[in-house]
Write an enzyme that holds these catalytic residues in place. Structure first.
Site, short mmCIF file in Angstrom:
data_model
loop_
_atom_site.label_atom_id
_atom_site.label_comp_id
_atom_site.label_asym_id
_atom_site.label_seq_id
_atom_site.Cartn_x
_atom_site.Cartn_y
_atom_site.Cartn_z
N HIS A 1 46.88 43.24 42.10
CA HIS A 1 46.29 44.53 42.50
C HIS A 1 46.68 45.63 41.51
CE1 HIS A 1 44.98 47.84 44.95
NE2 HIS A 1 44.95 47.16 46.09
N GLU B 1 41.36 44.65 39.44
CA GLU B 1 42.25 43.63 39.97
C GLU B 1 41.64 42.25 39.80
OE1 GLU B 1 42.69 44.88 44.08
OE2 GLU B 1 42.18 46.94 43.48
#
Length: 316
Positions: A185, A290
């Protein structure tokens, strides 16, 4: 945790400056003779800084908790074994959003020279690899009860000149198969979101979480951000997604062993609503690109291993 090929200490290449590594207060910091550096918290194995050519490439909220109190808002949190709120009818259904990897304390397994692209002109090594491990025995009792599989994760962070590679290895050490999702992330630091474009996602299908999780296909080869965005792109054909700023290359994100990516920016209202997002106008200076495997589930039979991650190149 046990690892068959635990990395050994770096053996100097002879002459020339060497990479340096030190570990203290729950974090590991590595630097190259060039000045490039990376910093990783043991909590979540979260990369919280990556500098190349004196420039910070990751965004971390000024209100981020770095003491193990909660997952870090910024850097590169690891999502595993579920992405987003887990479905109640799935084996991950009792876990919290994004799973337990980002809020578990990992073990630092050691440092090693990676398969380097060559030596520095001065004779020193030009890259260093740091390995971190998390296994089922290290989980809290609550997480063990919620997801009772025998697994081992090894997260490898390799610092290179102008580049960073992060790879997650997932091994099923038990006798039962299990399913999982994984995502890195990453919050990238940029100067001005209004001058940023993201390339390499053209003609790709995505689920738009801002538009009630409806499915669309991106028609433009270049994506610009003018409001809240939360898109899950799957089955991306191009390996590399690039971020440009003012039309100039800023960062190249190459997927390795995985084919999904999420693009996220909370924009004005969402940023205001997050207590650990500071400054509130910080959305202007960050964008999440991500990489992961989040379209459906990855299944690992007993004894099998999965590996996926990213290679990021920074342009000065």
């Amino acid at each position: 945790m046990d690892r068959p090929n635990k990395p050994s200490a770096i053996s100097p290449s002879g002459t020339g400056p060497q990479p340096s590594v030190h570990s203290e207060r729950g974090r590991v910091v590595a630097s190259l003779p060039t000045g490039d550096s990376v910093e990783i918290l043991l909590y979540g194995a979260t990369v919280i800084s990556w500098k190349a050519n004196g420039r910070e490439n990751l965004w971390v909220s000024e209100a981020a908790k770095l003491d193990g109190n909660k997952p870090v808002r910024g850097g590169v949190p690891i999502v595993f074994p579920c992405f987003g709120p887990p479905p109640k009818d799935h084996a991950t259904g009792s876990l919290s959003q994004h799973g337990f990897a980002r809020n578990s304390t990992w073990e630092y397994l050691g440092k090693s020279t990676s398969e380097s692209e060559g030596k520095l002109a001065s004779g020193g090594d030009d890259s260093i690899k740091l390995d971190f491990g998390l296994s089922s025995s290290q989980l809290t009792e609550d997480n063990k009860k919620a997801w009772g599989y025998d697994f081992a994760l090894v997260y490898s962070v390799t610092l290179k000149r102008d580049g960073l590679q992060t790879m997650l290895s997932v091994r099923n050490q038990g006798e039962k198969a299990f399913e999982f999702q994984m995502l890195l992330h990453t919050y990238f630091r940029i100067d001005d979101i209004s001058k940023v474009a993201i390339n390499g996602l053209g003609s790709t299908t995505y689920v738009d979480k801002v538009l009630d999780a409806t499915t669309h296909t991106q028609s433009s080869p270049s994506l610009t951000i003018t409001g809240e965005i939360d898109r899950v792109y799957s089955g991306i054909k191009q390996d590399t997604t690039s971020i440009t700023q003012d039309g100039k290359p800023r960062l190249d994100v190459t997927r390795d062993g995985i084919s999904d990516s999420v693009v996220w920016n909370p924009w004005i209202q969402k940023a205001k609503g997050m207590g650990d997002f500071e400054p509130k106008d910080g959305y202007k200076n960050m964008v999440c690109v991500e990489v992961g495997a989040v379209d459906g589930w990855q299944k690992l039979e007993a004894g099998e291993t999965f590996e996926g991650g990213m290679i990021v190149k920074s342009h000065a």
